[in-house]
Design a protein around this motif. Structure first.
Motif, PDB file in Angstrom:
ATOM      1  N   LEU A 186      20.895  42.671  20.633  1.00  0.00           N
ATOM      2  CA  LEU A 186      21.714  43.142  19.510  1.00  0.00           C
ATOM      3  C   LEU A 186      23.201  42.956  19.771  1.00  0.00           C
ATOM      4  CD1 LEU A 186      19.791  46.389  18.489  1.00  0.00           C
ATOM      5  CD2 LEU A 186      19.833  44.200  17.289  1.00  0.00           C
ATOM      6  N   TRP A 187      23.629  43.052  21.030  1.00  0.00           N
ATOM      7  CA  TRP A 187      25.054  42.883  21.331  1.00  0.00           C
ATOM      8  C   TRP A 187      25.507  41.451  21.055  1.00  0.00           C
ATOM      9  CZ3 TRP A 187      29.462  42.119  24.650  1.00  0.00           C
ATOM     10  CH2 TRP A 187      29.363  41.060  25.535  1.00  0.00           C
ATOM     11  N   LEU A 188      24.584  40.480  21.218  1.00  0.00           N
ATOM     12  CA  LEU A 188      24.948  39.084  20.988  1.00  0.00           C
ATOM     13  C   LEU A 188      25.184  38.774  19.513  1.00  0.00           C
ATOM     14  CD1 LEU A 188      22.528  37.220  23.437  1.00  0.00           C
ATOM     15  CD2 LEU A 188      25.006  37.492  23.670  1.00  0.00           C
ATOM     16  N   LEU A 189      24.584  39.569  18.603  1.00  0.00           N
ATOM     17  CA  LEU A 189      24.743  39.286  17.176  1.00  0.00           C
ATOM     18  C   LEU A 189      26.178  39.493  16.705  1.00  0.00           C
ATOM     19  CD1 LEU A 189      23.662  38.538  14.410  1.00  0.00           C
ATOM     20  CD2 LEU A 189      22.851  40.897  14.149  1.00  0.00           C
ATOM     21  N   PRO A 190      26.763  40.693  16.843  1.00  0.00           N
ATOM     22  CA  PRO A 190      28.164  40.836  16.422  1.00  0.00           C
ATOM     23  C   PRO A 190      29.117  40.011  17.284  1.00  0.00           C
ATOM     24  CG  PRO A 190      27.392  42.842  17.512  1.00  0.00           C
ATOM     25  CD  PRO A 190      26.193  41.980  17.297  1.00  0.00           C
ATOM     26  N   LEU A 191      28.758  39.816  18.566  1.00  0.00           N
ATOM     27  CA  LEU A 191      29.609  38.975  19.407  1.00  0.00           C
ATOM     28  C   LEU A 191      29.637  37.550  18.871  1.00  0.00           C
ATOM     29  CD1 LEU A 191      31.302  38.572  21.978  1.00  0.00           C
ATOM     30  CD2 LEU A 191      29.168  38.051  23.187  1.00  0.00           C
ATOM     31  N   GLY A 192      28.472  37.023  18.510  1.00  0.00           N
ATOM     32  CA  GLY A 192      28.422  35.675  17.961  1.00  0.00           C
ATOM     33  C   GLY A 192      29.183  35.554  16.657  1.00  0.00           C
TER      34      GLY A 192
END
Length: 219
Positions: A142-148
């Motif tokens: 889930l952290w990679l989604l807003p980071l991306g």
């Protein structure tokens, strides 16, 4: 600190995360834990107690640096979108909290194996650890989604890095469902994370002024 300085700092920390996380999972637990055989697992832990402790130390370094990565990237990317940067930071912090708590199971397996308890108890703690690891993986994904998304919008790095991070998010979360596409998505996730780390280490980001950031977000 300059934007390039923040990027390089994040890259170094992310590299430490990859090295320490890979060591503890691939070269300690995967080497010593025999799935479905508690007696063999307990025997391996007893014989390699120092390596087992080193795996725990590696994980502590891993999760500390992982939280630091999120804080540094927040400082770098929050001018682009404070909401997305905060979302990434929160998901990261939850993942770190889950992984830190889960290390108690790693340590408990060592206690069970070395202090005369039934070997089945060591196997039980590692079964619980495996489930906790999957829960932590959810929030890591889930952290990679807003980071991306924020990388894609920032204009500081190639948009492809943001796209790969978003795909990686789907890969980590989808891996829990063991879908046929999971291996492909996880491979793309690995490529995306490695590419992001290398790009950050090189400091190859385009310096963006506040005015340019607002214009990029508006666009």
């Amino acid at each position: 600190m300059t934007q390039r300085g923040l990027a390089r700092t994040a890259g170094v920390l992310y590299l430490i995360v990859a090295v320490c996380g890979g060591h503890s999972q691939l070269f300690v637990r995967e080497k010593l834990v025999v799935h479905g055989d508690a007696a063999a697992t307990a025997a391996h832990i007893r014989e390699s107690a120092a390596l087992w402790r080193l795996g725990m130390i590696s994980d502590l370094v891993n999760i500390t640096c992982f939280l630091a990565v999120a804080l540094v990237l927040y400082a770098l990317l929050s001018p682009v979108s404070r909401w997305l940067a905060t979302s990434a930071l929160v998901c990261n912090a939850v993942s770190v909290a889950v992984m830190a708590a889960n290390l108690l199971n790693h340590y408990a397996a060592l206690v069970a194996a070395t202090r005369g308890f039934d070997d089945r108890l060591a196997g039980f703690y590692m079964d619980v650890f495996a489930q906790g690891y999957l829960i932590g993986q959810i929030f890591f994904g889930l952290w990679l989604l807003p980071l991306g998304l924020v990388v894609y919008r920032s204009g500081m790095m190639p948009r492809a890095l943001g796209v790969l991070a978003i795909i990686g998010s789907a890969g980590y979360v989808g891996d829990l469902l063991r879908t046929p596409a999971s291996p492909v998505l996880l491979a793309l996730a690995a490529i995306g994370e490695i590419s992001l780390v290398l790009w950050l280490l090189a400091g190859r980001i385009r310096t963006v002024t506040p005015a340019a950031t607002r214009a990029a977000v508006a666009a």
